[in-house]
Design an enzyme around this catalytic site. Structure first.
Site, PDB file in Angstrom:
ATOM      1  N   TYR A  94      37.576  51.735  43.235  1.00  9.81           N
ATOM      2  CA  TYR A  94      38.412  52.031  42.252  1.00  9.81           C
ATOM      3  C   TYR A  94      39.534  50.792  41.893  1.00  9.81           C
ATOM      4  O   TYR A  94      39.892  50.667  40.654  1.00  9.81           O
ATOM      5  CB  TYR A  94      39.529  53.013  42.730  1.00  9.81           C
ATOM      6  CG  TYR A  94      40.455  53.654  41.922  1.00  9.81           C
ATOM      7  CD1 TYR A  94      40.416  54.524  40.932  1.00  9.81           C
ATOM      8  CD2 TYR A  94      41.982  53.110  42.477  1.00  9.81           C
ATOM      9  CE1 TYR A  94      41.521  54.510  40.062  1.00  9.81           C
ATOM     10  CE2 TYR A  94      42.925  53.486  41.625  1.00  9.81           C
ATOM     11  CZ  TYR A  94      42.765  54.303  40.585  1.00  9.81           C
ATOM     12  OH  TYR A  94      43.772  54.873  39.647  1.00  9.81           O
ATOM     13  N   LYS A 107      40.545  48.992  38.133  1.00  7.61           N
ATOM     14  CA  LYS A 107      41.863  48.775  37.480  1.00  7.61           C
ATOM     15  C   LYS A 107      42.096  47.451  37.500  1.00  7.61           C
ATOM     16  O   LYS A 107      42.826  46.849  36.543  1.00  7.61           O
ATOM     17  CB  LYS A 107      42.845  49.605  38.468  1.00  7.61           C
ATOM     18  CG  LYS A 107      42.416  51.315  38.366  1.00  7.61           C
ATOM     19  CD  LYS A 107      42.469  51.741  36.878  1.00  7.61           C
ATOM     20  CE  LYS A 107      42.449  53.299  36.880  1.00  7.61           C
ATOM     21  NZ  LYS A 107      42.519  53.550  35.539  1.00  7.61           N
ATOM     22  N   ASN A 132      43.196  56.954  28.887  1.00  5.14           N
ATOM     23  CA  ASN A 132      43.573  57.746  30.214  1.00  5.14           C
ATOM     24  C   ASN A 132      42.442  58.216  31.157  1.00  5.14           C
ATOM     25  O   ASN A 132      42.519  58.377  32.285  1.00  5.14           O
ATOM     26  CB  ASN A 132      44.427  58.785  29.560  1.00  5.14           C
ATOM     27  CG  ASN A 132      44.731  59.861  30.957  1.00  5.14           C
ATOM     28  OD1 ASN A 132      45.588  59.624  31.896  1.00  5.14           O
ATOM     29  ND2 ASN A 132      44.099  60.859  30.889  1.00  5.14           N
ATOM     30  N   LEU A 152      48.013  63.192  33.629  1.00  6.21           N
ATOM     31  CA  LEU A 152      48.884  62.672  32.540  1.00  6.21           C
ATOM     32  C   LEU A 152      48.425  62.816  31.392  1.00  6.21           C
ATOM     33  O   LEU A 152      49.204  62.716  30.414  1.00  6.21           O
ATOM     34  CB  LEU A 152      48.872  61.168  33.246  1.00  6.21           C
ATOM     35  CG  LEU A 152      49.672  60.922  34.566  1.00  6.21           C
ATOM     36  CD1 LEU A 152      49.305  59.409  34.914  1.00  6.21           C
ATOM     37  CD2 LEU A 152      51.110  61.227  34.299  1.00  6.21           C
ATOM     38  N   SER A 211      46.390  52.168  33.908  1.00  3.17           N
ATOM     39  CA  SER A 211      45.949  51.205  35.055  1.00  3.17           C
ATOM     40  C   SER A 211      46.502  52.163  36.211  1.00  3.17           C
ATOM     41  O   SER A 211      46.403  53.277  36.546  1.00  3.17           O
ATOM     42  CB  SER A 211      46.400  49.950  35.140  1.00  3.17           C
ATOM     43  OG  SER A 211      46.163  49.266  36.399  1.00  3.17           O
TER      44      SER A 211
END
Length: 273
Positions: free
Chosen positions: A149, A153, A84, A15, A135
């Protein structure tokens, strides 16, 4: 709405790379960071002086502050700061080692914190700017085998919501982008795997099977979406990227509310009522 200056972590692929390309293609300027700066050569070849390639490991706080300062010196300002950089850690809570747990939080949470802290004095002085925190749908949901993980987040979500309130009236905006499944290396070479304990083999196999059979979106398709967010006069605090995230999260929050309501009498009992 072109002419923005971006600072993006993790632009080597996925991304981050897609968003850098979308910004550059419309004429914006991008300070593109990656641990391996050679991965940015094609961006520089295609866009020349629009790109400032910067080597950066976001877990190094001093290096983060230096990179943000370099970007401001190069372009004169910062308009969009995108946190990111991050990765996934597959493993049951019992399986994850101390080193793996600490590394996950160091990158996914503290990396974003250091970039945010480095950029904020610049953005507040400008009285403008937009911090994009990447996120996940896993920032508002939690699934087996991804506990650490999710912890990283969920922490990013809480920090960023508090940050939005702290920046009220400064002209600086905050948005949590919550992507679903994209065809990136997140679940491939970039993912770290904990040492398996046989007791969790069935759950692990189920998680891997769901990923194998799922359809994942092209990261490049998200370019127009991120441009719409950063160009919005009043951007959202939270936004999903991907088609199924809302229905999954609506069901999760309905379960939470039902559980709280079912046990609401305990709230009074806990204070002697």
């Amino acid at each position: 709405m072109s002419g923005k200056v971006w600072f993006i972590t993790g632009t080597s692929k996925g991304l981050g790379r897609a968003w850098a390309e979308a910004a550059l293609a419309r004429g914006d300027q991008v300070a593109a960071t990656a641990r391996d700066i050679s991965s940015l050569c094609s961006l520089v070849h295609a866009y020349g002086a629009q790109v400032a390639p910067i080597r950066l490991d976001v877990t190094d706080r001093a290096a983060v502050f230096a990179a943000v300062a370099t970007a401001q010196e190069r372009f004169g300002r910062l308009d969009v700061v995108v946190n990111n950089a991050g990765y996934g850690l597959l493993g049951a809570v019992e399986e994850v080692s101390e080193a793996q747990a600490r590394a996950q939080i160091e990158t996914n949470l503290f990396g974003a914190l250091w970039v945010t802290q480095a950029a904020l004095p610049i953005l507040r002085a400008q009285r403008s700017g937009h911090i994009i925190q990447v996120s996940s749908v896993g920032g508002v949901n939690a699934f087996p085998m991804l506990g650490l993980y999710h912890a990283s987040k969920w922490a990013l979500e809480g920090m960023s919501q508090a940050l939005q309130g702290e920046l009220a009236g400064t002209g600086v905006k905050v948005t949590l982008v919550e992507p679903g499944g994209y065809a990136t290396e997140w679940k491939g070479d970039s993912m770290v795997h904990a040492e398996p304990i046989p007791a969790y083999d069935e759950i692990r196999a189920g998680r891997l099977l769901r990923w194998r059979d799922a359809e994942f979106a092209d990261p490049g398709a998200s370019g127009p979406a991120i441009l719409r967010i950063v160009d919005a006069a009043e951007p959202p605090l939270r936004v999903f990227f991907g088609p199924h995230n809302l229905e999954v999260t609506r069901a999760e929050y309905e379960r939470r509310l039902a559980g709280w309501e079912q046990w609401q009498d305990v709230a009074g009992l806990a204070v002697g009522r």
